[in-house]
Design an enzyme around this catalytic site. Structure first.
Site, mmCIF file in Angstrom:
data_model
loop_
_atom_site.group_PDB
_atom_site.id
_atom_site.type_symbol
_atom_site.label_atom_id
_atom_site.label_comp_id
_atom_site.label_asym_id
_atom_site.label_seq_id
_atom_site.Cartn_x
_atom_site.Cartn_y
_atom_site.Cartn_z
ATOM 1 N N ILE A 13 26.501 3.126 15.207
ATOM 2 C CA ILE A 13 27.411 3.067 14.054
ATOM 3 C C ILE A 13 27.268 4.330 13.215
ATOM 4 C CG2 ILE A 13 27.962 1.847 11.918
ATOM 5 C CD1 ILE A 13 27.242 -0.762 13.389
ATOM 6 N N TYR A 169 12.788 -19.625 14.041
ATOM 7 C CA TYR A 169 12.900 -19.760 15.495
ATOM 8 C C TYR A 169 11.969 -18.772 16.199
ATOM 9 C CZ TYR A 169 14.785 -18.971 20.157
ATOM 10 O OH TYR A 169 14.916 -18.772 21.496
ATOM 11 N N LYS A 173 8.788 -19.479 18.632
ATOM 12 C CA LYS A 173 8.797 -18.925 19.981
ATOM 13 C C LYS A 173 7.489 -18.164 20.244
ATOM 14 C CE LYS A 173 11.458 -15.921 22.994
ATOM 15 N NZ LYS A 173 12.587 -15.003 23.100
#
Length: 179
Positions: A13, A169, A173
């Protein structure tokens, strides 16, 4: 001397914006990973741009100041593109806050002191900010008005106060991978 465009974050970008806006300017491409900056700089040089890679760490005020001083030595700073940042898939909450919040605040503050009248800047944000709840007027005001060096001390920016589903999460994990 050419006008100078500072680009922080040697990603796609940033490169697209620099390609669109940086022709005829000296482009200083700052990134923590100098090899990445050199690679993007080479692509742009081969396309006819005047790019110089610069190793810098957006989480460090001194590193930001050093890059700005170098850019000023090459000409008038007229543009800033900040496309640097880290996401929950790359870093801890502490690192995200130090780079994305503190570093961006320092960069805007320091470039704001030296950019030429009529100069422009853009900061690219990720979609990560949209996963968080709205902060509300009081917290927004604190983010806007707190001196930069005190930002990371705000109560609601302490890691145990930030609730991000993706980060939770990832932590789960990692814990499962260690078992």
């Amino acid at each position: 001397m050419k006008d100078v465009m500072i680009v922080v974050g040697a990603g796609q970008i940033s490169m697209a914006i620099a390609r669109r806006m940086g022709y005829g300017k000296k482009i200083i491409l700052g990134d923590k990973n100098i090899d990445h900056a050199l690679s993007i700089g080479k692509i742009m040089d081969e396309a006819g741009f005047d790019v110089e890679a610069y190793e810098m760490d957006l989480s460090s005020r001194q590193s930001i100041l050093d890059m700005i001083a170098y850019a000023k030595s090459l000409g008038k700073i007229t543009m800033l593109v900040n496309g640097a940042g880290v996401s929950p898939s790359q870093a801890s909450i502490e690192t995200i806050l130090k780079v994305d919040l503190f570093g961006t605040a320092v960069l805007l503050e320091e470039v704001g002191k030296v950019i030429e009248p009529g100069g422009v800047g853009v900061t690219i944000s990720s979609q990560s900010g949209h996963r968080m709840e709205q902060l509300g007027a009081k917290k927004d005001r604190l983010l806007a008005m707190t001196p930069t060096e005190e930002l990371l001390q705000l109560d609601f920016l302490q890691p145990d106060q930030i609730h991000d589903t993706l980060h939770a999460y990832q932590l789960a994990k990692r814990c499962n991978e260690k078992e």
